[in-house]
Enzyme design. Structure first.
Site, short mmCIF file in Angstrom:
data_model
loop_
_atom_site.label_atom_id
_atom_site.label_comp_id
_atom_site.label_asym_id
_atom_site.label_seq_id
_atom_site.Cartn_x
_atom_site.Cartn_y
_atom_site.Cartn_z
N CYS A 61 -9.52 0.14 -2.51
CA CYS A 61 -8.56 1.23 -2.30
C CYS A 61 -8.86 2.40 -3.23
CB CYS A 61 -7.13 0.75 -2.48
SG CYS A 61 -6.74 0.09 -4.11
N HIS A 91 -2.35 -0.24 -6.89
CA HIS A 91 -2.89 0.14 -5.59
C HIS A 91 -3.06 1.66 -5.54
CE1 HIS A 91 -3.75 -0.07 -1.35
NE2 HIS A 91 -2.71 0.67 -1.03
#
Length: 408
Positions: free
Chosen positions: A80, A361
Site C-alpha cells: 500500500c 495502512h
C-alpha cells in the site's frame, strides 16, 4: 550510478540516499480488494490529450480524459505504501503526459543508467494501464521487479515507508532519463566567496546540472539556501544545495497545527554553540553561529514530507498531530530567499498513513488533473470524495503543483 539527492530534514541537509533497510515498519493491514474486471477487448485509439489507449469512439471528447485514471492498484503484499505514491505520481499532470505520450523514448539513458531505462518503462506501463478508459485493477508485479533491482531494499514484501520509496523511485526514474550520458570531470575549485548570492546560486545550479539533468529534475528539484552567520564578526557563509522534497518538523506532538507553523519552524534560525560550533572562515576559528534555511529556487512540483516518525531508536512513535494544509493558494513567498518571487502552489495529491508505526495502512487522495474532482485511492478501490475530507490527521506526504499565477 548513485545520485547526490538531498532531502531536507528539520534543521540540516541529509546525506545522499543510501540503499539501506527501513528504519520503521508499516503493516498494510487494511487492504481494500475487489475482483479483477474482465479484460476489455475493444479496439483502442490514442487520446489526443494523453496519447494513451482509450476505447474507440465516434467522436473523442475531453470527457474521456476525465473518466480515465480511476483504476486501482492491486496490493501484492504490504505494498500500500507503493500504491499510494504511484497514484499521486500518476496524477502529476506534466509527468503523466510525458509518459503516456512516450516523450521519454528519446531520453532513455543507456550508458550511465544502472537500469538502462527498464525502471522508467515499467513505471510508464503502470501509468498507461491506470489511464486506460476502463476501471480495472492494475497489477504492479512487473514494476516491483524493476524497482527492487534498482533498490534491493524493496525486495520481498516487508513494510516500507512511502516517502523513502518516493525518493528512491524518483532517483531511479531520473537516472533512466538523465540527459547527461557521460560522467563529467568533477570541479575541484570552490565557488568564489566574493560573489553575490545570486551568482553563487546560479553557479551551484549549473554545477548540479552538469551531472543531473532530466525531466524529473525539471519537475521536482528546487534549490535550498543555507546561511551560516558568525555571531562574533557577522560574516555570512552561504551555500546552495538541490532538494527533491522538504521534510518539515511538526511543532506539536498532539492537537492541531497549521502547515505555515511547520515552515516557520523549518526556516527558524538555529543557534550552533558548544560542540556544534562551526569554524568561521573570516575569524579562522570556531565561533558561535546561527544557521537558517530559505528557498532559492522553487520546483514546479513541491513535495512536502511531514515528519510524523522519529528517526531515533529511543522514540519510535508516530505524531498524530493534525496538520492543516491549504488545498489552494499555498503562498511560499515568506520562505523564499528572494521575497519578490511570489510563489503559490495548489494541492493535488496526498499520501496518507493511518494507524501506528508498526501497524498501519497507506491510501492516497488525488485531484484528477482533467476533471478537477478528488478521489480516494485505497489499493484496488477508487471512490469519489469531497474536497472537504482531504485534510486529515493522516496526511503524510503532500504533492503541490505550481500555480499559473506564480512569477518565477
Amino acid at each position: 550510478m548513485h545520485l547526490k539527492v538531498l532531502s531536507v530534514l528539520s534543521f540540516n541537509i541529509s546525506q545522499p540516499i543510501k540503499r539501506r533497510r527501513a528504519s520503521f515498519n508499516v503493516n498494510c493491514s487494511q487492504e481494500a480488494t475487489i475482483g479483477y474486471l474482465p479484460e476489455d477487448t475493444d479496439n483502442y485509439t490514442s487520446s489526443p490529450t494523453l496519447g494513451g489507449r482509450f476505447r474507440s469512439r465516434e467522436k473523442h471528447s475531453e470527457e474521456s480524459d476525465k473518466e480515465a485514471g480511476l483504476s486501482g492498484l492491486r496490493n501484492i503484499g504490504n505494498t500500500c505504501f507503493m500504491n499510494s505514491v504511484l497514484q499521486c505520481l500518476s496524477n502529476t499532470k506534466p509527468l503523466l503526459e510525458y509518459l503516456v505520450r512516450k516523450s521519454y523514448s528519446s531520453d532513455i539513458n543507456s550508458t550511465t543508467s544502472s537500469m538502462k531505462g527498464a525502471l522508467l518503462r515499467a513505471f510508464a506501463e503502470v501509468c498507461h494501464e491506470l489511464w486506460r478508459d476502463t476501471k480495472s485493477t492494475v497489477d504492479t508485479s512487473a514494476f516491483k521487479d524493476q524497482i527492487q533491482k534498482f533498490a534491493p531494499r524493496f525486495m520481498g514484501y516487508s513494510q516500507q515507508d512511502a516517502q523513502e520509496f518516493l525518493r528512491y523511485l524518483l532517483e531511479g526514474l531520473h537516472e533512466d532519463i538523465n540527459r547527461v550520458t557521460t560522467r563529467p570531470k568533477p570541479i575541484l575549485t570552490e565557488i568564489e566567496d566574493s560573489w553575490s548570492d545570486t551568482q553563487k546560486a546560479t553557479e551551484s545550479w549549473k554545477r548540479y546540472l552538469r551531472s543531473d539533468d532530466s525531466k524529473i529534475v525539471d519537475l521536482f528539484v528546487g534549490q535550498l539556501k543555507s546561511t551560516l552567520k558568525c555571531t562574533t564578526c557577522g560574516h555570512c557563509s552561504v551555500t546552495f544545495d538541490p532538494f527533491w522534497d522538504l521534510s518539515l518538523p511538526i511543532p506539536s506532538k498532539t492537537g492541531h497545527v497549521r502547515l505555515s507553523q511547520c515552515f516557520e519552524l523549518f526556516t527558524k534560525e538555529e543557534v550552533l554553540d558548544g560542540d556544534e560550533k562551526p569554524t568561521c572562515s573570516k575569524c579562522a576559528t570556531r565561533r558561535k553561529c546561527t544557521k537558517s534555511f530559505s528557498i532559492q529556487k522553487f520546483p514546479k512540483v513541491l513535495v512536502i514530507h511531514l515528519k510524523r516518525f522519529s528517526p531515533t531508536e529511543r522514540y519510535r512513535g508516530k505524531l498524530s498531530t493534525s496538520v492543516d494544509f491549504p488545498l489552494q493558494g499555498l503562498d511560499m513567498t515568506p520562505y523564499a530567499a528572494n521575497r519578490s518571487q511570489g510563489c503559490v502552489y495548489n494541492l493535488y495529491g496526498v499520501a496518507n498513513h493511518s494507524g501506528s508505526t508498526y501497524s498501519g495502512h497507506y491510501i492516497a487522495y488525488c485531484k484528477h488533473p482533467y476533471s478537477g474532482e478528488w478521489h480516494c485511492y485505497n489499493d484496488s478501490r477508487v471512490s469519489p470524495m469531497s474536497s472537504q475530507g482531504v485534510v486529515s490527521q493522516d496526511g503524510y506526504v503532500l504533492f503541490y503543483e505550481l500555480s499559473n499565477t506564480s512569477h518565477m
